[in-house]
Motif scaffolding. Structure first.
Motif, PDB file in Angstrom:
ATOM      1  N   GLU A 219       0.824  -1.203   0.000  1.00 19.72           N
ATOM      2  CA  GLU A 219       0.000   0.000   0.000  1.00 19.72           C
ATOM      3  C   GLU A 219       0.865   1.262   0.000  1.00 19.72           C
ATOM      4  OE1 GLU A 219      -3.810   1.175   2.623  1.00 19.72           O
ATOM      5  OE2 GLU A 219      -1.933   1.175   3.753  1.00 19.72           O
ATOM      6  N   TYR A 227      -3.756   1.466  -6.177  1.00 17.99           N
ATOM      7  CA  TYR A 227      -5.094   0.870  -6.048  1.00 17.99           C
ATOM      8  C   TYR A 227      -5.558   0.746  -4.594  1.00 17.99           C
ATOM      9  CZ  TYR A 227      -9.018  -2.299  -6.801  1.00 17.99           C
ATOM     10  OH  TYR A 227     -10.269  -2.860  -6.820  1.00 17.99           O
ATOM     11  N   LYS A 230      -6.951   3.885  -3.116  1.00 20.65           N
ATOM     12  CA  LYS A 230      -8.093   4.408  -3.870  1.00 20.65           C
ATOM     13  C   LYS A 230      -9.346   3.558  -3.679  1.00 20.65           C
ATOM     14  CE  LYS A 230      -5.909   7.073  -7.569  1.00 20.65           C
ATOM     15  NZ  LYS A 230      -5.825   7.274  -9.037  1.00 20.65           N
ATOM     16  N   ASN A 231      -9.181   2.412  -3.028  1.00 21.59           N
ATOM     17  CA  ASN A 231     -10.315   1.496  -2.854  1.00 21.59           C
ATOM     18  C   ASN A 231     -10.396   1.037  -1.403  1.00 21.59           C
ATOM     19  OD1 ASN A 231     -11.335   0.681  -5.831  1.00 21.59           O
ATOM     20  ND2 ASN A 231      -9.108   0.984  -5.851  1.00 21.59           N
ATOM     21  N   THR A 234     -10.026  -2.677   0.289  1.00 22.82           N
ATOM     22  CA  THR A 234      -8.753  -3.350   0.524  1.00 22.82           C
ATOM     23  C   THR A 234      -8.330  -3.251   1.991  1.00 22.82           C
ATOM     24  OG1 THR A 234      -7.478  -1.375  -0.090  1.00 22.82           O
ATOM     25  CG2 THR A 234      -7.993  -2.944  -1.846  1.00 22.82           C
TER      26      THR A 234
END
Length: 274
Positions: A219, A227, A230-231, A234
């Protein structure tokens, strides 16, 4: 309706509006599991589990802060609080795990089977854990300034690498001890049917923390445009669920029964009464 707001100029702390229901759910789950472990800790006087309890409380604080951040995406403190405490809590879980192995080895009178001298085992791994904790906390503190976000993230990444290395060495140490004990069982290990399940607990907890730490490294390496950041899902799948799993497994085979006892002409030992 909540709107994603910039922290300063065009810089956004969040890449999404944090989910209040998801954060509240995990705050409740961590609160319940922490209360149970507090009860077991008090009941069995397992003071070495206090670090684990503190880790659980930090998880509760972190997800409560996250739940409250929905309408405060332009404020630094809610972001930093939830980020730091959720980040460092597993280091406290790990500290208790290290102490469990040392006490278990002594309880089985199997000190000669440990690849690391037992008198140093807990100290070495806990000190490494403290270094990881301090480094990650320092990185979070640097982030609070708001002008050094990148520097803070780099420091945190270094702390996570330390945590992974220390935990990897611990896993190897535990596996070697386990293998040796199966080949050369002690009288205490033959008389106890619970030590094996305690080792299983340590393996499962270690694996969950390791996977979570690797996710955190990925991360931070991918950065704000990656990603994971941004999500939101996770974080919950690779951190919240895994750390709640750590608490559940630790509670399942709670090590409070490994209690001190006096051994004739030797230092205090421990015996397994799980």
């Amino acid at each position: 309706m909540a709107v994603l707001k910039p922290y300063r100029g065009s810089y956004y702390l969040w890449n999404y509006i944090p989910s209040t229901p998801a954060a509240a759910l995990f705050a409740a789950l961590f609160a319940l599991s922490t209360c149970y472990i507090i009860w077991r800790t008090i009941k069995t006087r397992a003071l070495f589990c206090i670090a684990f309890v503190i880790g659980g409380l930090l998880e509760v604080i972190g997800y409560c802060a996250r739940a409250a951040a929905k309408d405060k995406t332009d404020q630094l403190m809610p972001y930093v609080i939830q980020n730091i405490v959720i980040l460092v809590a597993p280091a406290l879980f790990a500290a208790s795990v290290y102490m469990v192995l040392g006490r278990l080895i002594r309880s089985l009178n199997a000190e000669n089977l440990s690849v690391v001298p037992v008198r140093w085992l807990t100290k070495i791994f806990v000190c490494g854990d403290i270094i990881s904790f301090v480094v990650q906390g320092t990185g979070g503190g640097v982030m609070v300034t708001g002008d050094s976000m990148k520097t803070g993230e780099s420091i945190i990444l270094g702390g996570l690498f330390v945590q992974i290395v220390i935990f990897g060495l611990f896993a190897v140490t535990a596996a070697i001890f386990h293998t040796r004990l199966r080949r050369q069982p002690t009288e205490a290990s033959l008389a106890s049917s619970t030590w094996a399940s305690t080792m299983v607990m340590l393996y499962i907890v270690s694996a969950l923390i390791m996977v979570r730490s690797i996710f955190r490294v990925v991360e931070y390496i991918m950065g704000n445009d990656g990603y994971p950041l941004k999500n939101e899902w996770t974080l919950y799948v690779f951190d919240a669920v895994l750390m709640f799993g750590v608490m559940v497994v630790f509670a399942w085979r709670f090590p409070g029964g490994i209690v001190p006892r006096k051994n004739k002409a030797r230092d205090p030992e421990v015996s397994v009464e799980l």
